[in-house]
Design a protein around this motif. Structure first.
Motif, PDB file in Angstrom:
ATOM      1  N   SER A  82     -19.450  -9.501   5.913  1.00 29.76           N
ATOM      2  CA  SER A  82     -20.130  -8.214   5.987  1.00 29.76           C
ATOM      3  C   SER A  82     -19.297  -7.104   5.343  1.00 29.76           C
ATOM      4  N   TYR A  89     -18.502  -0.941  12.405  1.00 32.01           N
ATOM      5  CA  TYR A  89     -18.846   0.189  13.255  1.00 32.01           C
ATOM      6  C   TYR A  89     -17.766   0.366  14.323  1.00 32.01           C
ATOM      7  N   SER A 117     -21.351   6.410  19.168  1.00 30.01           N
ATOM      8  CA  SER A 117     -20.980   6.018  17.815  1.00 30.01           C
ATOM      9  C   SER A 117     -19.943   6.975  17.245  1.00 30.01           C
ATOM     10  N   ALA A 158     -17.444  -3.224  15.853  1.00 29.79           N
ATOM     11  CA  ALA A 158     -18.562  -4.153  15.788  1.00 29.79           C
ATOM     12  C   ALA A 158     -18.853  -4.464  14.335  1.00 29.79           C
ATOM     13  N   ASP A 159     -19.162  -5.728  14.077  1.00 22.79           N
ATOM     14  CA  ASP A 159     -19.442  -6.199  12.734  1.00 22.79           C
ATOM     15  C   ASP A 159     -20.941  -6.464  12.602  1.00 22.79           C
ATOM     16  N   LEU A 160     -21.497  -6.162  11.455  1.00 25.31           N
ATOM     17  CA  LEU A 160     -22.909  -6.443  11.221  1.00 25.31           C
ATOM     18  C   LEU A 160     -23.032  -7.904  10.811  1.00 25.31           C
ATOM     19  N   LEU A 177     -25.375  -6.688  15.608  1.00 24.88           N
ATOM     20  CA  LEU A 177     -23.957  -6.400  15.678  1.00 24.88           C
ATOM     21  C   LEU A 177     -23.259  -7.392  16.593  1.00 24.88           C
ATOM     22  N   GLU A 196     -27.174   1.624  12.162  1.00 26.48           N
ATOM     23  CA  GLU A 196     -26.368   2.170  13.249  1.00 26.48           C
ATOM     24  C   GLU A 196     -27.151   2.089  14.549  1.00 26.48           C
ATOM     25  N   GLN A 197     -26.502   1.628  15.604  1.00 25.49           N
ATOM     26  CA  GLN A 197     -27.181   1.475  16.881  1.00 25.49           C
ATOM     27  C   GLN A 197     -26.804   2.612  17.816  1.00 25.49           C
TER      28      GLN A 197
END
Lengths: 110, 114
Positions: A29, A33, A45, A90-92, A98, B102-103
């Protein structure tokens, strides 16, 4: 198996000091995040890193992404007590999912 | 703050009883997720939805089911609660904006199964 590993998991530091939290991930990826969680609260976030070499800064926090090394870092500059929290990367893993690391609990002592 | 609410916020239930948790959003986002958070495990994905009536399993889906009959609501059901399902449950939403995924997280539901 998709993995996201953070280290350290616990970090106690003094106000005014600098430190780095590391996040290694296993996918190819190019998106990573960072979230912050205060005790008993939800996740907020902090940064969304969308490409290799991406660097974002907000106050005393700076995040970067190296997709070749599959590594993201969260650097804390001149820590203050208000930064005490748990930080998650977190990785997509796919187009919409995620995978989270276990979190780094940061305590900043006066 | 993203418009996400979860209900109930706290629940204590007995082993073997069914439990339904609700996530409601006002953002009209396409994707919705249910996670559980346990000490030492971070957040783990239970189920997610990519549209009305479109759902898929996550990492820890055993013992859980979901439904999404409207864009704004995503329900998580524990058919027969067990003590291992004691946890904090978070709902999240996201949209392809433009490619960030984005969550944004809801306030959480603390569930205790006795």
């Amino acid at each position: 198996e998709l993995k996201v590993e953070q280290n350290p998991l616990f970090l106690s530091m003094q106000e005014g000091k600098n430190y780095t939290i590391y996040c290694n991930y296993s996918t190819t990826s190019d998106r990573l995040y960072w979230y912050r969680q205060d005790p008993g609260k939800s996740l907020e976030s902090l940064f969304v890193l969308l490409s290799n070499g991406a660097v974002k800064q907000e106050g005393r926090l700076m995040a970067s992404l190296d997709t070749k090394a599959r590594l993201s870092t969260l650097h804390i500059t001149a820590a203050v007590h208000d930064l005490s929290a748990t930080y998650f990367c977190a990785d997509l893993s796919t187009a919409e999912k995620l995978v989270f690391g276990k979190g780094t609990k940061l305590t900043v002592n006066p | 703050d993203a418009g996400i609410t979860q209900s109930p916020r706290h629940k204590v239930t007995e082993t073997g009883t069914p439990v339904t948790l609700r996530c409601h959003q006002t953002e009209n986002h396409r994707y919705m997720y249910w996670y559980r958070q346990d000490p030492g495990h971070g957040l783990r994905l239970i189920h997610y939805s990519y549209g009305v009536k479109d759902t898929d399993k996550g990492e820890v889906s055993d013992g859980y089911s979901v439904s999404r009959s409207k864009t704004e609501d995503f329900l998580l059901t524990l058919e027969s609660a067990t003590s291992s399902q004691t946890s904090v449950y978070f709902c999240a939403i996201s949209e392809q904006n433009p490619t960030a995924y984005e969550q944004y997280f809801g306030p959480g539901t603390r569930l205790t199964v006795t």
